[in-house]
Design an enzyme around this catalytic site. Structure first.
Site, PDB file in Angstrom:
ATOM      1  N   GLU A   1       0.821  -1.208   0.000  1.00 37.40           N
ATOM      2  CA  GLU A   1       0.000   0.000   0.000  1.00 37.40           C
ATOM      3  C   GLU A   1       0.858   1.263   0.000  1.00 37.40           C
ATOM      4  O   GLU A   1       0.439   2.322   0.463  1.00 37.40           O
ATOM      5  CB  GLU A   1      -0.963  -0.010   1.187  1.00 37.40           C
ATOM      6  CG  GLU A   1      -1.969  -1.144   1.118  1.00 37.40           C
ATOM      7  CD  GLU A   1      -3.354  -0.777   1.614  1.00 37.40           C
ATOM      8  OE1 GLU A   1      -3.631   0.411   1.869  1.00 37.40           O
ATOM      9  OE2 GLU A   1      -4.185  -1.698   1.750  1.00 37.40           O
TER      10      GLU A   1
ATOM     11  N   HIS B   1      -5.092   2.301   0.372  1.00 33.76           N
ATOM     12  CA  HIS B   1      -4.349   3.167  -0.536  1.00 33.76           C
ATOM     13  C   HIS B   1      -4.254   2.507  -1.895  1.00 33.76           C
ATOM     14  O   HIS B   1      -3.831   1.360  -2.004  1.00 33.76           O
ATOM     15  CB  HIS B   1      -2.953   3.451   0.013  1.00 33.76           C
ATOM     16  CG  HIS B   1      -2.986   4.090   1.369  1.00 33.76           C
ATOM     17  ND1 HIS B   1      -3.260   3.375   2.510  1.00 33.76           N
ATOM     18  CD2 HIS B   1      -2.806   5.379   1.747  1.00 33.76           C
ATOM     19  CE1 HIS B   1      -3.247   4.205   3.547  1.00 33.76           C
ATOM     20  NE2 HIS B   1      -2.974   5.412   3.112  1.00 33.76           N
TER      21      HIS B   1
ATOM     22  N   LYS C   1     -10.428   5.713   6.135  1.00 32.51           N
ATOM     23  CA  LYS C   1      -9.583   6.576   5.312  1.00 32.51           C
ATOM     24  C   LYS C   1      -9.253   5.887   3.992  1.00 32.51           C
ATOM     25  O   LYS C   1      -8.911   4.703   3.972  1.00 32.51           O
ATOM     26  CB  LYS C   1      -8.269   6.888   6.050  1.00 32.51           C
ATOM     27  CG  LYS C   1      -7.228   7.615   5.201  1.00 32.51           C
ATOM     28  CD  LYS C   1      -5.837   7.494   5.802  1.00 32.51           C
ATOM     29  CE  LYS C   1      -4.787   7.942   4.796  1.00 32.51           C
ATOM     30  NZ  LYS C   1      -3.425   7.599   5.223  1.00 32.51           N
TER      31      LYS C   1
END
Length: 254
Positions: A86, A143, A170
């Site tokens: 990530e 991510h 997130k």
């Protein structure tokens, strides 16, 4: 929407809170950077421990974390081991990842711990439970450095984080053009307005820098700035970030 408390900071109300990363390699460098932060305005410090040369020595990690806590005073600390898959610096085994994050939470010196949500549901649930048992906040993260998923996929990922019990979901994605940035912002506002019952963090990396500034309007509760070295593409100096966000905040208040 409920807010999240990090030490004396309320996340999810007012302007987005500014996180600044530490990416130094040595204990000395980490503490020197923390002392430098006294000259800047920020809300949270993220220790990106995957950059740390002694990251696989848990005793040294905890010792450095304790010193970092003493140096930063009441500034909240977000502890993050970003895995290579990530965008991080190092690989780590699932067992070592769980053990490290659990030890850090139990130390009491970090206020929040990042957990990569697509590390396997069983591992993620164990990590979330351990961090919560220690009374700490979980930032669930994902991510995508290869591109920007569809709007529905971004929302799915954020909702999965929420459903698994992370306190602050997130996601960070990479744009290939303006349309991708709009996709991320549209997904953010829909998640915030229709699905989220807690603060969320979203950003488009690289040339999606506008998303780091406008979270207050679209529904992202935190953003990342930099003092010197960045931890992800598109981070801008924290003083410039604060100035731009203050302008937007005043405009939204009119």
């Amino acid at each position: 929407m409920k807010t999240v408390i990090l030490r004396n900071l309320e996340v999810g109300s007012g302007s987005p809170k500014v996180i600044v990363p530490i990416v130094a390699v040595s204990t000395e460098g980490i503490l020197a950077k923390a002392k430098e932060f006294a000259n800047y305005t920020m809300d949270v410090v993220e220790w990106r421990v995957d950059f740390y040369e002694d990251v696989f020595d848990t005793a040294k990690v905890l010792s450095t974390l304790k010193a970092l806590r003493a140096t930063l005073g009441e500034t909240p600390i977000l502890f993050t081991f970003r895995t290579k898959k990530e965008g991080g610096e190092k690989n780590i085994s699932p067992d070592a990842y769980l053990a490290l994050n659990t030890a850090v939470a139990n130390s009491g010196d970090a206020d929040a711990v990042d957990v990569e949500i697509f590390s396997g549901d069983e591992l993620v649930r164990k990590a979330i439970d351990a961090i919560h048992a220690a009374g700490k906040v979980v930032v669930g993260s994902n991510h995508d450095f290869n591109g920007t998923p569809s709007k529905s996929d971004i929302i799915y990922r954020l909702r999965k984080m929420q459903d698994m019990g992370t306190d602050i979901p997130k996601i960070a994605v990479m744009p290939k053009g303006p349309a991708d940035v709009i996709t991320l912002l549209d997904a953010t506002q829909e998640m915030a307005n229709c699905h989220a019952d807690r603060p969320i963090i979203t950003m488009s990396m690289g040339k999606g820098v506008i998303t780091r500034l406008c979270g207050e309007y679209f529904g992202s509760s935190m953003t990342f700035g930099a003092v010197g070295q960045v931890s992800a593409p598109g981070q801008i100096p924290v003083e410039q970030l604060k100035t731009a966000m203050d302008i937007l905040h005043r405009g939204l208040a009119d």
